[in-house]
Design a protein around this motif. Structure first.
Motif, PDB file in Angstrom:
ATOM      1  N   ASP A  14      -6.946  -3.926  10.235  1.00 60.98           N
ATOM      2  CA  ASP A  14      -6.925  -4.565   8.925  1.00 60.98           C
ATOM      3  C   ASP A  14      -5.621  -5.346   8.827  1.00 60.98           C
ATOM      4  O   ASP A  14      -4.552  -4.829   9.165  1.00 60.98           O
ATOM      5  N   VAL A  33      -7.353   1.107  11.825  1.00 58.13           N
ATOM      6  CA  VAL A  33      -8.354   1.813  11.029  1.00 58.13           C
ATOM      7  C   VAL A  33      -9.268   2.570  11.984  1.00 58.13           C
ATOM      8  O   VAL A  33      -9.874   1.969  12.871  1.00 58.13           O
ATOM      9  N   TRP A  49      -6.893   5.545   7.617  1.00 59.26           N
ATOM     10  CA  TRP A  49      -5.655   4.950   8.086  1.00 59.26           C
ATOM     11  C   TRP A  49      -4.635   6.068   8.269  1.00 59.26           C
ATOM     12  O   TRP A  49      -4.624   7.018   7.477  1.00 59.26           O
ATOM     13  N   THR A  62     -15.165  -3.992   4.269  1.00 65.99           N
ATOM     14  CA  THR A  62     -14.963  -3.972   5.722  1.00 65.99           C
ATOM     15  C   THR A  62     -15.113  -5.338   6.362  1.00 65.99           C
ATOM     16  O   THR A  62     -14.826  -5.489   7.542  1.00 65.99           O
ATOM     17  N   TRP A  65     -12.021  -6.705   8.278  1.00 64.58           N
ATOM     18  CA  TRP A  65     -11.477  -5.974   9.417  1.00 64.58           C
ATOM     19  C   TRP A  65     -11.734  -6.743  10.701  1.00 64.58           C
ATOM     20  O   TRP A  65     -12.709  -7.477  10.810  1.00 64.58           O
TER      21      TRP A  65
END
Length: 94
Positions: A14, A33, A49, A62, A65
């Motif tokens: 991320d 992540v 995390w 998401t 990401w």
């Protein structure tokens, strides 16, 4: 990154901006992540995390990401994301 490509046990990244201490300066930060499980029917992912307890994230959360760690370039006191020319010079596809 699409939920369909995510699998349990995967590590994704991320990317976001964060403050540097008690100043107004910002830098680009990258967090690892760890994906615990993927619910394709509900379109959500359980991830964590820094060893925190896993929690559920929706497909919208998401989508930012990344599968591969981004290349960062040091500028002054912080970092920025590499440009396409810098990625090409480093031998990475953009």
């Amino acid at each position: 990154m699409k939920i369909d490509r995510m699998r349990a046990g995967m590590v994704v990244f991320d990317v976001g901006r964060s403050k540097m201490g008690n100043t107004t300066m910002t830098t680009v930060s990258v967090w690892r992540v760890h994906i615990s499980s993927v619910d394709l029917d509900g379109r959500r992912v359980e991830a964590s995390w820094n060893g925190n307890t896993p929690r559920w994230f929706s497909e919208r959360q998401t989508s930012r990401w990344r599968e591969k760690a981004p290349l960062l370039v040091k500028i002054g006191y912080g970092y920025r994301l590499a440009t396409s020319a810098e990625l090409k010079a480093a031998g990475r596809a953009s």
